[in-house]
Design a protein around this motif. Structure first.
Motif, PDB file in Angstrom:
ATOM      1  N   ALA A 184       0.833  -1.208   0.000  1.00 30.23           N
ATOM      2  CA  ALA A 184       0.000   0.000   0.000  1.00 30.23           C
ATOM      3  C   ALA A 184       0.868   1.258   0.000  1.00 30.23           C
ATOM      4  N   ALA A 185       1.913   1.268   0.809  1.00 22.96           N
ATOM      5  CA  ALA A 185       2.789   2.444   0.881  1.00 22.96           C
ATOM      6  C   ALA A 185       3.503   2.690  -0.444  1.00 22.96           C
ATOM      7  N   ALA A 186       4.016   1.637  -1.057  1.00 22.74           N
ATOM      8  CA  ALA A 186       4.737   1.795  -2.326  1.00 22.74           C
ATOM      9  C   ALA A 186       3.796   2.254  -3.441  1.00 22.74           C
ATOM     10  N   LEU A 187       2.614   1.669  -3.502  1.00 24.87           N
ATOM     11  CA  LEU A 187       1.658   2.083  -4.529  1.00 24.87           C
ATOM     12  C   LEU A 187       1.187   3.512  -4.290  1.00 24.87           C
ATOM     13  N   ALA A 188       1.046   3.901  -3.021  1.00 18.57           N
ATOM     14  CA  ALA A 188       0.649   5.273  -2.704  1.00 18.57           C
ATOM     15  C   ALA A 188       1.705   6.275  -3.164  1.00 18.57           C
ATOM     16  N   ARG A 224       4.781   3.952  -7.166  1.00 18.62           N
ATOM     17  CA  ARG A 224       5.715   2.954  -7.701  1.00 18.62           C
ATOM     18  C   ARG A 224       4.976   2.031  -8.663  1.00 18.62           C
ATOM     19  N   PRO A 225       5.604   1.595  -9.743  1.00 16.49           N
ATOM     20  CA  PRO A 225       4.979   0.645 -10.674  1.00 16.49           C
ATOM     21  C   PRO A 225       4.738  -0.719 -10.010  1.00 16.49           C
ATOM     22  N   VAL A 226       3.716  -1.411 -10.468  1.00 14.77           N
ATOM     23  CA  VAL A 226       3.333  -2.697  -9.885  1.00 14.77           C
ATOM     24  C   VAL A 226       4.496  -3.694  -9.933  1.00 14.77           C
ATOM     25  N   ALA A 227       5.208  -3.772 -11.043  1.00 15.86           N
ATOM     26  CA  ALA A 227       6.324  -4.727 -11.155  1.00 15.86           C
ATOM     27  C   ALA A 227       7.393  -4.422 -10.107  1.00 15.86           C
ATOM     28  N   GLU A 228       7.678  -3.161  -9.907  1.00 14.83           N
ATOM     29  CA  GLU A 228       8.672  -2.760  -8.905  1.00 14.83           C
ATOM     30  C   GLU A 228       8.199  -3.102  -7.488  1.00 14.83           C
ATOM     31  N   VAL A 229       6.919  -2.885  -7.230  1.00 10.35           N
ATOM     32  CA  VAL A 229       6.353  -3.194  -5.911  1.00 10.35           C
ATOM     33  C   VAL A 229       6.424  -4.694  -5.658  1.00 10.35           C
ATOM     34  N   ALA A 230       6.073  -5.493  -6.648  1.00 11.95           N
ATOM     35  CA  ALA A 230       6.128  -6.950  -6.498  1.00 11.95           C
ATOM     36  C   ALA A 230       7.543  -7.391  -6.154  1.00 11.95           C
ATOM     37  N   LEU A 231       8.506  -6.870  -6.871  1.00 12.86           N
ATOM     38  CA  LEU A 231       9.905  -7.211  -6.623  1.00 12.86           C
ATOM     39  C   LEU A 231      10.331  -6.800  -5.210  1.00 12.86           C
ATOM     40  N   ARG A 266      -2.935 -11.482  -6.174  1.00  6.23           N
ATOM     41  CA  ARG A 266      -3.744 -12.259  -5.226  1.00  6.23           C
ATOM     42  C   ARG A 266      -3.719 -11.631  -3.831  1.00  6.23           C
ATOM     43  N   LEU A 267      -2.535 -11.211  -3.374  1.00  6.77           N
ATOM     44  CA  LEU A 267      -2.415 -10.554  -2.079  1.00  6.77           C
ATOM     45  C   LEU A 267      -3.276  -9.299  -2.035  1.00  6.77           C
ATOM     46  N   SER A 268      -3.219  -8.518  -3.092  1.00 10.06           N
ATOM     47  CA  SER A 268      -3.986  -7.282  -3.165  1.00 10.06           C
ATOM     48  C   SER A 268      -5.491  -7.555  -3.160  1.00 10.06           C
ATOM     49  N   LEU A 269      -5.911  -8.561  -3.927  1.00 10.96           N
ATOM     50  CA  LEU A 269      -7.335  -8.920  -3.929  1.00 10.96           C
ATOM     51  C   LEU A 269      -7.805  -9.324  -2.534  1.00 10.96           C
ATOM     52  N   ASP A 270      -7.005 -10.136  -1.862  1.00 11.39           N
ATOM     53  CA  ASP A 270      -7.375 -10.586  -0.514  1.00 11.39           C
ATOM     54  C   ASP A 270      -7.414  -9.438   0.481  1.00 11.39           C
ATOM     55  N   ALA A 271      -6.426  -8.561   0.422  1.00 16.41           N
ATOM     56  CA  ALA A 271      -6.295  -7.496   1.413  1.00 16.41           C
ATOM     57  C   ALA A 271      -7.181  -6.292   1.133  1.00 16.41           C
ATOM     58  N   PHE A 272      -7.349  -5.928  -0.138  1.00 18.79           N
ATOM     59  CA  PHE A 272      -8.021  -4.676  -0.465  1.00 18.79           C
ATOM     60  C   PHE A 272      -9.311  -4.845  -1.260  1.00 18.79           C
ATOM     61  N   GLY A 273      -9.511  -6.017  -1.844  1.00 19.66           N
ATOM     62  CA  GLY A 273     -10.726  -6.241  -2.614  1.00 19.66           C
ATOM     63  C   GLY A 273     -10.584  -5.978  -4.104  1.00 19.66           C
ATOM     64  N   TYR A 274      -9.417  -5.516  -4.527  1.00 18.90           N
ATOM     65  CA  TYR A 274      -9.145  -5.310  -5.943  1.00 18.90           C
ATOM     66  C   TYR A 274      -7.648  -5.367  -6.173  1.00 18.90           C
ATOM     67  N   GLY A 275      -7.261  -5.427  -7.431  1.00 20.45           N
ATOM     68  CA  GLY A 275      -5.864  -5.596  -7.778  1.00 20.45           C
ATOM     69  C   GLY A 275      -5.008  -4.377  -7.497  1.00 20.45           C
ATOM     70  N   PRO A 276      -3.683  -4.534  -7.618  1.00 19.00           N
ATOM     71  CA  PRO A 276      -2.769  -3.447  -7.281  1.00 19.00           C
ATOM     72  C   PRO A 276      -2.883  -2.228  -8.188  1.00 19.00           C
ATOM     73  N   LYS A 277      -3.191  -2.412  -9.450  1.00 19.66           N
ATOM     74  CA  LYS A 277      -3.340  -1.256 -10.337  1.00 19.66           C
ATOM     75  C   LYS A 277      -4.545  -0.416  -9.928  1.00 19.66           C
ATOM     76  N   THR A 278      -5.640  -1.076  -9.593  1.00 20.59           N
ATOM     77  CA  THR A 278      -6.820  -0.342  -9.129  1.00 20.59           C
ATOM     78  C   THR A 278      -6.527   0.323  -7.792  1.00 20.59           C
TER      79      THR A 278
END
Length: 128
Positions: free
Chosen positions: A37-41, A44-51, A62-74
């Motif tokens: 959440a902090a990196a996306l805020a 940071r690009p999704v690929a960089e955050v994943a790394l 999957r982590l984002s869907l479970d934690a926030f209800g939608y994917g990291p880009k959203t």
């Protein structure tokens, strides 16, 4: 009364209650979720955050869907919208809001607000 149920303020309250319920159901966040959440805020690009959290992009999704209800880009779009609304509430001019929140221009900001919130920025700010 039925018309009031669809107002931006009513929609925002429903979304807030839904988010709070999801957080209660999920339990305490782990370090990765907070880091994502902090990196996306920060934009940071999704690929960089994943790394940065040692996940594949698919695992991050999957982590984002479970934690926030939608994917990291959203999630990144929502967090950018929150940043923009905070700036606008601080009475920053809208063109500057767009630039500081990471939008290409004011028209991009307007399209994103309408797309995500279903209402223009002015309606969201006055429904407070």
């Amino acid at each position: 009364r039925a018309a009031a149920a669809g107002t931006p303020g009513a929609v925002a309250r429903v979304l807030e209650r839904t988010a709070a319920a999801r957080l209660r159901e999920a339990g305490p966040p782990d370090g990765r979720t907070a880091a994502v959440a902090a990196a996306l805020a920060r934009g940071r690009p999704v690929a960089e955050v994943a790394l940065s959290v040692a996940l594949s992009e698919r695992q991050l999704h999957r982590l984002s869907l479970d934690a926030f209800g939608y994917g990291p880009k959203t999630l990144a779009r929502v967090l950018r919208l929150v940043r923009a609304l905070d700036l606008a509430r601080a009475e920053v001019p809208w063109a500057e809001v767009a630039a500081r929140a990471g939008y290409a221009d004011q028209a991009h900001l307007a399209r994103e607000v309408k797309s995500l919130a279903g209402a223009p920025m002015g309606a969201l700010l006055t429904s407070g």
